[in-house]
Design a protein around this motif. Structure first.
Motif, short mmCIF file in Angstrom:
data_model
loop_
_atom_site.label_atom_id
_atom_site.label_comp_id
_atom_site.label_asym_id
_atom_site.label_seq_id
_atom_site.Cartn_x
_atom_site.Cartn_y
_atom_site.Cartn_z
N SER A 147 0.83 -1.21 0.00
CA SER A 147 0.00 0.00 0.00
C SER A 147 0.86 1.26 0.00
O SER A 147 0.44 2.30 -0.52
N THR A 150 1.98 1.51 -3.79
CA THR A 150 0.94 1.78 -4.77
C THR A 150 0.07 2.98 -4.44
O THR A 150 -0.48 3.63 -5.34
N ARG A 151 -0.05 3.31 -3.11
CA ARG A 151 -0.98 4.36 -2.72
C ARG A 151 -0.37 5.39 -1.78
O ARG A 151 -1.03 6.36 -1.41
#
Length: 281
Positions: A147, A150-151
């Motif tokens: 996470s 990717t985010r």
């Protein structure tokens, strides 16, 4: 000769090279037939620590034995006494067992009953033993890696509850010393990092290392439970959340044992992040 179980895990993959660099003959045990990345001269062995018969040929001629439980932590496998009997019959003189701080802070925790059984058997085995009881691992932050990549966001509970998480490399170094050197027989070491740090503090350290902001989204206990159920046995989740969310005072204490054994301070969380930064980039 030193036999290392869990040789490809968080601790073993550091411990095995440390022993090899110190000139020890090492047998690296895993369930894989040919684990990758072993140092030159290290002998791989495929065996199951929960099956004493499979460990018999591996332990033949060994002087020291590092025991790390995997699936056996959840009660799988034979009696711990079967394994220690095989080790004793093979001539093992020194055992180092990786246990958990919870065995001292929450001695009735059902999730760690198997470790308590191993501790009791090691105590009664007649060999020189050292028991390592680490607290939470810095490497648990690997669960956030995807996470973050990717985010640039971390989802976790208990944002501001701080604990002295330990770098697994420090556990490996303490194990290496206890396996090779005299003076540690009969000792139980509580292993922590040098500072208490909260999940939000850990995310701040990752942000600083990346040079980019990583957002923190705090989960409720129920939300965290649902996420953990995807990869953790149900019987372990409640106790884990109790330690993370409502730690006992003793679980927040910084132990001097890493520094006493290694003659240097334990590594802070930021050092672990710097060494493992590619996982978050």
């Amino acid at each position: 000769m030193i036999v290392v179980t869990g040789a490809t895990g968080n601790i073993g993959r550091t411990l095995v090279p440390l022993l090899a660099e110190a000139g020890e003959e090492v047998v690296a045990v895993s369930r894989q037939s040919r684990p990758a990345g072993l140092p030159a001269g290290v002998r791989p062995a495929r065996a199951d620590i929960g099956n004493a018969a499979s460990m018999r040929p591996v332990l033949a001629g060994a002087e020291a034995f590092f025991i790390l439980l995997g699936g056996e932590l959840n009660g799988h496998g034979e009696s711990p006494k079967a394994l220690l009997d095989v080790a004793g019959a093979a001539g093992v003189k020194r055992v180092v067992l990786l246990s958990s701080q919870i065995n001292s802070t929450r001695p009735e925790a059902l999730s760690h009953a198997r470790l308590r059984e191993f501790e009791a058997v090691v105590h009664a085995s007649g060999v020189d033993f050292t028991i390592l009881r680490p607290g939470g691992f810095a490497s648990n932050a690997f669960a956030w890696a995807e996470s973050v990549r990717t985010r640039r966001t971390v989802f976790a509970p208990f944002a501001d509850v701080a604990l002295p998480v330990i770098d697994p490399a420090d556990i490996a170094e303490v194990a290496s010393v206890a396996l090779r050197e005299d003076g540690h027989a009969g000792r139980t070491y509580e292993l922590t990092g040098p500072e208490v740090i909260s999940p939000s503090g850990q995310v701040a350290a990752i942000s600083e290392a990346l040079g980019e902001e990583v957002a923190f989204v705090e989960l409720s206990r129920a939300e965290a439970h649902a996420r953990m159920a995807q990869f953790m046995p149900e019987g372990v989740i409640g106790g884990t959340l109790d330690v993370l969310g409502v730690p006992l005072p003793v679980e927040r204490e910084i132990s001097p044992d890493v520094e006493n054994v290694l003659r240097r301070p334990a590594r802070p969380f930021g050092a672990w992040v710097a060494r493992n930064l590619p996982a978050f980039q």
